[in-house]
Design a protein around this motif. Structure first.
Motif, short mmCIF file in Angstrom:
data_model
loop_
_atom_site.label_atom_id
_atom_site.label_comp_id
_atom_site.label_asym_id
_atom_site.label_seq_id
_atom_site.Cartn_x
_atom_site.Cartn_y
_atom_site.Cartn_z
N SER A 17 0.82 -1.22 0.00
CA SER A 17 0.00 0.00 0.00
C SER A 17 0.85 1.26 0.00
O SER A 17 0.61 2.18 -0.80
N LEU A 18 1.86 1.34 0.87
CA LEU A 18 2.72 2.53 0.91
C LEU A 18 3.61 2.61 -0.33
O LEU A 18 3.83 3.69 -0.88
N THR A 19 4.13 1.48 -0.76
CA THR A 19 4.98 1.46 -1.95
C THR A 19 4.25 2.05 -3.15
O THR A 19 4.78 2.93 -3.85
N VAL A 20 3.04 1.61 -3.39
CA VAL A 20 2.26 2.09 -4.52
C VAL A 20 1.89 3.55 -4.35
O VAL A 20 2.00 4.36 -5.29
N HIS A 21 1.46 3.94 -3.15
CA HIS A 21 1.04 5.31 -2.91
C HIS A 21 2.21 6.29 -3.11
O HIS A 21 2.05 7.33 -3.77
N ALA A 22 3.36 5.96 -2.55
CA ALA A 22 4.52 6.85 -2.67
C ALA A 22 5.00 6.95 -4.11
O ALA A 22 5.36 8.04 -4.59
N ALA A 23 5.02 5.83 -4.83
CA ALA A 23 5.49 5.84 -6.21
C ALA A 23 4.50 6.54 -7.14
O ALA A 23 4.89 7.31 -8.02
N ARG A 24 3.22 6.30 -6.93
CA ARG A 24 2.21 6.85 -7.84
C ARG A 24 1.87 8.30 -7.52
O ARG A 24 1.78 9.13 -8.44
N GLU A 25 1.69 8.63 -6.26
CA GLU A 25 1.24 9.96 -5.89
C GLU A 25 2.38 10.95 -5.68
O GLU A 25 2.20 12.16 -5.86
N HIS A 26 3.57 10.46 -5.29
CA HIS A 26 4.69 11.36 -4.98
C HIS A 26 5.89 11.14 -5.90
O HIS A 26 6.92 11.80 -5.72
N HIS A 27 5.75 10.23 -6.88
CA HIS A 27 6.81 9.97 -7.86
C HIS A 27 8.15 9.68 -7.17
O HIS A 27 9.20 10.12 -7.62
N THR A 28 8.08 8.92 -6.08
CA THR A 28 9.26 8.55 -5.32
C THR A 28 9.83 7.24 -5.86
O THR A 28 9.09 6.38 -6.34
N GLN A 29 11.14 7.09 -5.78
CA GLN A 29 11.79 5.83 -6.14
C GLN A 29 11.77 4.92 -4.90
O GLN A 29 12.43 5.21 -3.91
N VAL A 30 11.01 3.85 -4.96
CA VAL A 30 10.75 3.03 -3.78
C VAL A 30 11.43 1.66 -3.92
O VAL A 30 11.33 1.00 -4.95
#
Length: 492
Positions: free
Chosen positions: A281-294
């Motif tokens: 859940s956090l991996t997807v949210h951070a990558a999709r919503e914040h364009h973070t490299q996870v």
């Protein structure tokens, strides 16, 4: 002068047996609990012979088989009761959570022993006084043992003290169960435990044992978790914003994920380590919503496979990498931020300093660490025989202050702690609602014993957080950077 009571003759013994038969199983159990434990039945009790006792109305405890008494007799306390329920020998009709609440409240009250039936009033007075003295000493012993257990933490010495504590609480009930079993002629060998009970071996928190423990709980088919969790598959405490009573489980989980990202100051291109990523859940949210490299790390093969498939399906393969590995093998740093959401409970008390040291090694100077972790009260044991035998063996919880100290000892500066206990009550109850609503589909995935485990787990878990025996907290820390000695504090 006190005269010795006469030995009952054959006629008296026959009358006693006929009285038991006339009373029925439920009445015999109720009278023995009142006489030897000083406890009146807090819920209705119905036994396999059709007899009933206790207050009218639901919830009601149903003893479907003499095996229930044998299980409680051979494994007194929480584990015996759990085994009886999971096996189906003991059932609850009505609201299980309310039944647990009534039973726990009743057992916490000071027992007042019923007057002993003796030949003379003088003997009755003497026995009552002795019983009260014994109960007072037991209560004092129980208090001392509880304080000692809290001070020792999770160590072999603490385990021994907890065993002693359990006996001070359950010995009277066990004696009552033994008397009931004898009077009802249901004594027998110990029944085998339910087949779904966790059995692990090897050195505590060795890599192989940790792998087996995680597999036992998380490698259940993903389809089951999809039926009880929110669409984002967050298997951790949600956050329900104040003043928004209409927020759903899905909305509360999104609010929690966004709060984590805000506290970690995530921005496009920054590197996040999601240590113990769960179902992603956090991996997807951070990558999709914040364009973070996870970089997502999990020890569960079932979870890792699911998250990889999910990331590819959402077109996030260039922003998220999923690794199935032990936290002790994590690399790829330094990271700008690290999140560990309800994973630290599984590393063990002895390994927690190393866990914090690994996080410190992987984080860049000035980087932020967020740990969301369950805690226990200073006098609450946390976990327990049921949790360790059916849900998460080897799990460790401690008061939040002790976790903060361990994080600081690893070289971090803790800059914020947010308690979220009340949010877990709503979260788990939402999971339980989903569980009951989707029960027909769940029956195609889990066995009947597993269904009972999960129902007991969710009902008991919500109650533990409601009563403050367990808590959950978000701890935000920073790795000091000599070039920036005063890091900006995040908004809550």
């Amino acid at each position: 002068m006190i005269r010795a009571a006469r030995k009952p003759d054959a006629k008296s013994e026959g009358l006693a047996k006929s009285e038991d038969k006339a009373q029925g199983v439920a009445q015999v159990i109720a009278s023995l609990l009142a006489e030897h434990v000083g406890l009146n039945l807090p819920v209705r009790l119905r036994a396999w012979d059709g007899s009933e006792a206790g207050p009218p109305g639901p919830p009601a405890a149903v003893i479907r088989s003499p095996q229930a008494l044998r299980r409680i007799l051979w494994r007194p306390g929480e584990l015996g009761l759990a085994r009886a329920y999971i096996s189906g020998d003991l059932d609850v009709e009505g609201d299980l959570t309310e039944g647990l609440r009534l039973v726990l409240n009743a057992t916490r009250q000071k027992a007042t022993p019923a007057p002993a039936r003796t030949a003379t009033t003088r003997t009755a007075t003497t026995r009552t006084a002795l019983t009260r003295t014994a109960l007072t000493r037991t209560a004092l012993t129980r208090t001392a043992l509880t304080r000692t257990t809290a001070a020792l933490g999770r160590t072999p010495a603490a385990q021994a003290v907890q065993t002693a504590l359990a006996w001070t609480i359950w010995v009277p009930a066990v004696l009552a169960a033994a008397r009931a079993a004898a009077r009802l002629k249901v004594l027998g060998p110990p029944p085998p435990p339910p087949g779904c009970e966790i059995r692990v071996s090897g050195r505590l928190h060795s890599r192989a044992r940790d792998q087996a423990v995680i597999a036992g709980h998380y490698d259940v088919p993903t389809a089951f978790y999809q039926l009880i969790l929110d669409p984002n598959m967050a298997y951790s405490c949600a956050y329900y914003p104040d003043g928004q009573p209409e927020v759903t489980l899905a909305g509360a989980q999104r609010a929690k994920l966004e709060m984590i990202c805000r506290k970690l100051a995530l921005e496009p291109g920054r590197k996040l380590l999601d240590m113990g990523c769960g179902w992603g859940s956090l991996t997807v949210h951070a990558a999709r919503e914040h364009h973070t490299q996870v970089t997502a790390v999990t020890l569960s093969g079932e979870q890792g496979g699911y998250v990889r498939q999910r990331v590819r399906g959402l077109g996030l393969g260039d922003r998220a990498e999923v690794r199935i590995q032990d936290y002790r093998d994590a690399d790829g740093g330094p990271y700008d931020a690290i999140a560990s959401v309800e994973m630290g409970e599984h590393v063990g008390a002895a390994n927690y300093p190393r866990f914090c040291a690994e996080l410190h090694r992987l984080l860049r100077p000035g980087g932020r660490l967020l740990i969301q972790q369950m805690s226990r009260g200073s006098r609450a044991p946390g976990g327990g025989p049921f949790i360790e035998s059916y849900i998460a063996a080897d799990m460790t919880m401690r008061p939040v202050g002790e976790t903060v100290r361990l994080i600081e000892n690893a070289g971090f500066e803790v800059i914020g702690v947010q308690a979220m206990r009340e949010h877990y009550v709503r979260t788990i109850r939402a999971w339980l609602d989903n569980f009951e609503e989707n029960l027909p589909a769940i029956k195609d995935i889990l066995s009947e014993e597993q269904i009972r485990v999960w129902r007991l787990y969710l009902a008991g878990g919500a109650l533990a957080f409601e009563e403050g025996r367990m808590g959950v907290d978000q701890i935000l820390a920073v790795k000091p950077d000599p070039a920036r000695p005063d890091p900006a504090r995040p908004d809550r």
